[in-house]
Design a protein around this motif. Structure first.
Motif, PDB file in Angstrom:
ATOM      1  N   LEU A   1      -0.092  11.865   7.291  1.00  0.00           N
ATOM      2  CA  LEU A   1      -0.388  12.471   8.591  1.00  0.00           C
ATOM      3  C   LEU A   1      -0.139  11.466   9.722  1.00  0.00           C
ATOM      4  O   LEU A   1       0.418  11.828  10.769  1.00  0.00           O
ATOM      5  N   ALA A   2      -0.529  10.215   9.518  1.00  0.00           N
ATOM      6  CA  ALA A   2      -0.292   9.187  10.538  1.00  0.00           C
ATOM      7  C   ALA A   2       1.199   9.049  10.826  1.00  0.00           C
ATOM      8  O   ALA A   2       1.611   8.912  11.983  1.00  0.00           O
ATOM      9  N   GLY A   3       2.011   9.100   9.759  1.00  0.00           N
ATOM     10  CA  GLY A   3       3.454   9.006   9.942  1.00  0.00           C
ATOM     11  C   GLY A   3       4.025  10.181  10.700  1.00  0.00           C
ATOM     12  O   GLY A   3       4.878  10.012  11.586  1.00  0.00           O
ATOM     13  N   LEU A   4       3.556  11.380  10.386  1.00  0.00           N
ATOM     14  CA  LEU A   4       4.043  12.584  11.062  1.00  0.00           C
ATOM     15  C   LEU A   4       3.644  12.598  12.538  1.00  0.00           C
ATOM     16  O   LEU A   4       4.439  12.974  13.404  1.00  0.00           O
ATOM     17  N   VAL A   5       2.408  12.188  12.816  1.00  0.00           N
ATOM     18  CA  VAL A   5       1.938  12.131  14.203  1.00  0.00           C
ATOM     19  C   VAL A   5       2.736  11.098  14.989  1.00  0.00           C
ATOM     20  O   VAL A   5       3.114  11.322  16.153  1.00  0.00           O
ATOM     21  N   HIS A   6       3.024   9.970  14.352  1.00  0.00           N
ATOM     22  CA  HIS A   6       3.821   8.923  14.995  1.00  0.00           C
ATOM     23  C   HIS A   6       5.235   9.421  15.268  1.00  0.00           C
ATOM     24  O   HIS A   6       5.777   9.217  16.368  1.00  0.00           O
ATOM     25  N   LYS A   7       5.823  10.088  14.285  1.00  0.00           N
ATOM     26  CA  LYS A   7       7.181  10.607  14.454  1.00  0.00           C
ATOM     27  C   LYS A   7       7.250  11.631  15.578  1.00  0.00           C
ATOM     28  O   LYS A   7       8.255  11.721  16.317  1.00  0.00           O
ATOM     29  N   ALA A   8       6.184  12.418  15.720  1.00  0.00           N
ATOM     30  CA  ALA A   8       6.120  13.427  16.767  1.00  0.00           C
ATOM     31  C   ALA A   8       5.971  12.807  18.160  1.00  0.00           C
ATOM     32  O   ALA A   8       6.130  13.492  19.171  1.00  0.00           O
ATOM     33  N   GLY A   9       5.681  11.518  18.214  1.00  0.00           N
ATOM     34  CA  GLY A   9       5.619  10.812  19.478  1.00  0.00           C
ATOM     35  C   GLY A   9       4.250  10.640  20.084  1.00  0.00           C
ATOM     36  O   GLY A   9       4.111  10.028  21.148  1.00  0.00           O
ATOM     37  N   PHE A  10       3.213  11.129  19.403  1.00  0.00           N
ATOM     38  CA  PHE A  10       1.884  11.067  19.985  1.00  0.00           C
ATOM     39  C   PHE A  10       1.267   9.669  19.919  1.00  0.00           C
ATOM     40  O   PHE A  10       0.367   9.351  20.708  1.00  0.00           O
ATOM     41  N   THR A  11       1.728   8.827  18.985  1.00  0.00           N
ATOM     42  CA  THR A  11       1.144   7.499  18.853  1.00  0.00           C
ATOM     43  C   THR A  11       2.204   6.395  18.930  1.00  0.00           C
ATOM     44  O   THR A  11       2.043   5.325  18.369  1.00  0.00           O
TER      45      THR A  11
ATOM     46  N   ILE B   1      -0.683   0.220  11.978  1.00  0.00           N
ATOM     47  CA  ILE B   1       0.478  -0.464  11.396  1.00  0.00           C
ATOM     48  C   ILE B   1       1.776   0.023  12.037  1.00  0.00           C
ATOM     49  O   ILE B   1       2.637  -0.782  12.420  1.00  0.00           O
ATOM     50  N   LEU B   2       1.921   1.322  12.176  1.00  0.00           N
ATOM     51  CA  LEU B   2       3.132   1.875  12.785  1.00  0.00           C
ATOM     52  C   LEU B   2       3.275   1.422  14.232  1.00  0.00           C
ATOM     53  O   LEU B   2       4.375   1.093  14.692  1.00  0.00           O
ATOM     54  N   GLY B   3       2.173   1.389  14.954  1.00  0.00           N
ATOM     55  CA  GLY B   3       2.224   0.948  16.346  1.00  0.00           C
ATOM     56  C   GLY B   3       2.481  -0.534  16.483  1.00  0.00           C
ATOM     57  O   GLY B   3       3.266  -0.965  17.344  1.00  0.00           O
TER      58      GLY B   3
ATOM     59  N   ASN C   1       0.845  -1.194   0.000  1.00  0.00           N
ATOM     60  CA  ASN C   1       0.000   0.000   0.000  1.00  0.00           C
ATOM     61  C   ASN C   1       0.884   1.248   0.000  1.00  0.00           C
ATOM     62  O   ASN C   1       1.630   1.468   0.965  1.00  0.00           O
ATOM     63  N   PRO C   2       0.807   2.086  -1.039  1.00  0.00           N
ATOM     64  CA  PRO C   2       1.624   3.308  -1.067  1.00  0.00           C
ATOM     65  C   PRO C   2       1.376   4.240   0.119  1.00  0.00           C
ATOM     66  O   PRO C   2       2.286   4.955   0.538  1.00  0.00           O
ATOM     67  N   ALA C   3       0.153   4.236   0.653  1.00  0.00           N
ATOM     68  CA  ALA C   3      -0.144   5.084   1.813  1.00  0.00           C
ATOM     69  C   ALA C   3       0.610   4.602   3.049  1.00  0.00           C
ATOM     70  O   ALA C   3       1.046   5.412   3.874  1.00  0.00           O
ATOM     71  N   VAL C   4       0.788   3.295   3.168  1.00  0.00           N
ATOM     72  CA  VAL C   4       1.552   2.740   4.282  1.00  0.00           C
ATOM     73  C   VAL C   4       3.029   3.082   4.116  1.00  0.00           C
ATOM     74  O   VAL C   4       3.698   3.509   5.069  1.00  0.00           O
ATOM     75  N   SER C   5       3.543   2.922   2.910  1.00  0.00           N
ATOM     76  CA  SER C   5       4.954   3.247   2.655  1.00  0.00           C
ATOM     77  C   SER C   5       5.225   4.727   2.885  1.00  0.00           C
ATOM     78  O   SER C   5       6.260   5.099   3.446  1.00  0.00           O
ATOM     79  N   LEU C   6       4.284   5.594   2.465  1.00  0.00           N
ATOM     80  CA  LEU C   6       4.446   7.028   2.703  1.00  0.00           C
ATOM     81  C   LEU C   6       4.404   7.322   4.197  1.00  0.00           C
ATOM     82  O   LEU C   6       5.159   8.179   4.695  1.00  0.00           O
ATOM     83  N   GLY C   7       3.537   6.627   4.922  1.00  0.00           N
ATOM     84  CA  GLY C   7       3.490   6.786   6.375  1.00  0.00           C
ATOM     85  C   GLY C   7       4.799   6.380   7.020  1.00  0.00           C
ATOM     86  O   GLY C   7       5.289   7.044   7.942  1.00  0.00           O
ATOM     87  N   MET C   8       5.395   5.296   6.545  1.00  0.00           N
ATOM     88  CA  MET C   8       6.694   4.848   7.044  1.00  0.00           C
ATOM     89  C   MET C   8       7.768   5.896   6.747  1.00  0.00           C
ATOM     90  O   MET C   8       8.635   6.170   7.585  1.00  0.00           O
ATOM     91  N   LEU C   9       7.710   6.481   5.565  1.00  0.00           N
ATOM     92  CA  LEU C   9       8.655   7.539   5.201  1.00  0.00           C
ATOM     93  C   LEU C   9       8.487   8.744   6.119  1.00  0.00           C
ATOM     94  O   LEU C   9       9.472   9.271   6.657  1.00  0.00           O
ATOM     95  N   ALA C  10       7.250   9.181   6.320  1.00  0.00           N
ATOM     96  CA  ALA C  10       6.984  10.336   7.178  1.00  0.00           C
ATOM     97  C   ALA C  10       7.383  10.071   8.624  1.00  0.00           C
ATOM     98  O   ALA C  10       7.776  10.992   9.349  1.00  0.00           O
ATOM     99  N   ALA C  11       7.310   8.806   9.030  1.00  0.00           N
ATOM    100  CA  ALA C  11       7.689   8.442  10.401  1.00  0.00           C
ATOM    101  C   ALA C  11       9.195   8.267  10.553  1.00  0.00           C
ATOM    102  O   ALA C  11       9.685   8.018  11.662  1.00  0.00           O
ATOM    103  N   GLY C  12       9.929   8.375   9.453  1.00  0.00           N
ATOM    104  CA  GLY C  12      11.377   8.235   9.499  1.00  0.00           C
ATOM    105  C   GLY C  12      11.859   6.800   9.495  1.00  0.00           C
ATOM    106  O   GLY C  12      12.991   6.528   9.883  1.00  0.00           O
ATOM    107  N   ARG C  13      11.011   5.889   9.009  1.00  0.00           N
ATOM    108  CA  ARG C  13      11.361   4.469   9.046  1.00  0.00           C
ATOM    109  C   ARG C  13      11.724   3.887   7.685  1.00  0.00           C
ATOM    110  O   ARG C  13      11.963   2.688   7.573  1.00  0.00           O
TER     111      ARG C  13
END
Length: 226
Positions: free
Chosen positions: A214-224, A145-147, A59-71
């Motif tokens: 957005l999910a990736g950015l929120v995760h990277k920020a530490g909220f999730t 997924i990130l969690g 899923n490209p949205a999952v991969s983008l979330g991983m990118l935004a989360a720094g993973r």
């Protein structure tokens, strides 16, 4: 094609073939619950089958979330997304070959399990409902997924948690958009269906990618994350 890209291609083909196939071939018999489980179980199968190779994003949205989360890196994200779209197209092609072998089969406006909205599509929800649903549900899906795959998660249960979440999202939203939360899953069937499925495809690219990012950015920020 390296091993990771092959795994993402194969896994996404499985997702489309199982999920959309359940809707096209068995939908009248298994109903919305059965279709929802088919999508969820396809993720469970892929997660445990190829997850150790590529992460089984599918899923490209999952991969983008991983990118935004720094993973993952930009190059890895682009490579995964290309493989996922290729896999979804292959899965849709196989489904097309199977479905068109049935006597009397007609390619309708949203054929092969294509996503859509508005008059003539399932619950006939409008574009605003479709945008909100796809954005919010993708945010939730990628957050899970990130969690489930991050530090502090319970080892061995990520695939089950992710698959059940996708099944739950389908139980809520099949009548709204058919449920995308995945640009690749939408692109594959739409390429064969054409018409409204293709003209409405933009929503199923934009909203999931925005929700995943957005999910990736929120995760990277530490909220999730722990």
């Amino acid at each position: 094609m390296n091993k990771k890209m092959f795994a993402e291609t194969l896994g996404t083909a499985i997702l489309v073939l199982f999920g959309c196939g359940a809707a096209v071939i068995g939908g009248a018999d298994i109903g919305l619950t059965g279709i929802s489980l088919a999508f969820g179980l396809s993720i469970v199968a892929a997660a445990y089958g190829i997850g150790a190779i590529s992460g089984a994003h599918l899923n490209p949205a999952v991969s983008l979330g991983m990118l935004a989360a720094g993973r993952m890196t930009v190059a890895e994200c682009v490579g995964h997304a290309a493989a996922q779209v290729a896999g979804a197209t292959i899965g849709a092609a196989v489904l097309y070959l199977i479905a068109t072998g049935k006597a009397g089969f007609v390619m309708g406006e949203w054929a092969l399990g294509s996503n859509g909205y508005g008059p003539g599509y399932l619950g006939e929800y409008n574009v605003t409902s479709a945008l909100v649903f796809e954005f919010v549900m993708t945010f939730i899906f990628v957050t899970v997924i990130l969690g489930a795959t991050g530090t502090g998660s319970t080892a061995g249960f990520a695939g089950l948690a992710i698959g059940l979440t996708l099944a739950g999202i389908h139980l809520v939203g099949i009548n709204v958009t058919g449920v995308s939360v995945n640009p690749a899953r939408s692109i594959g069937p739409a390429l064969f269906a054409g018409g409204a499925a293709l003209s409405q495809l933009w929503l199923f690219i934009v909203a999931p990618l925005a929700g995943g990012a957005l999910a990736g950015l929120v995760h990277k920020a530490g909220f999730t994350r722990a």
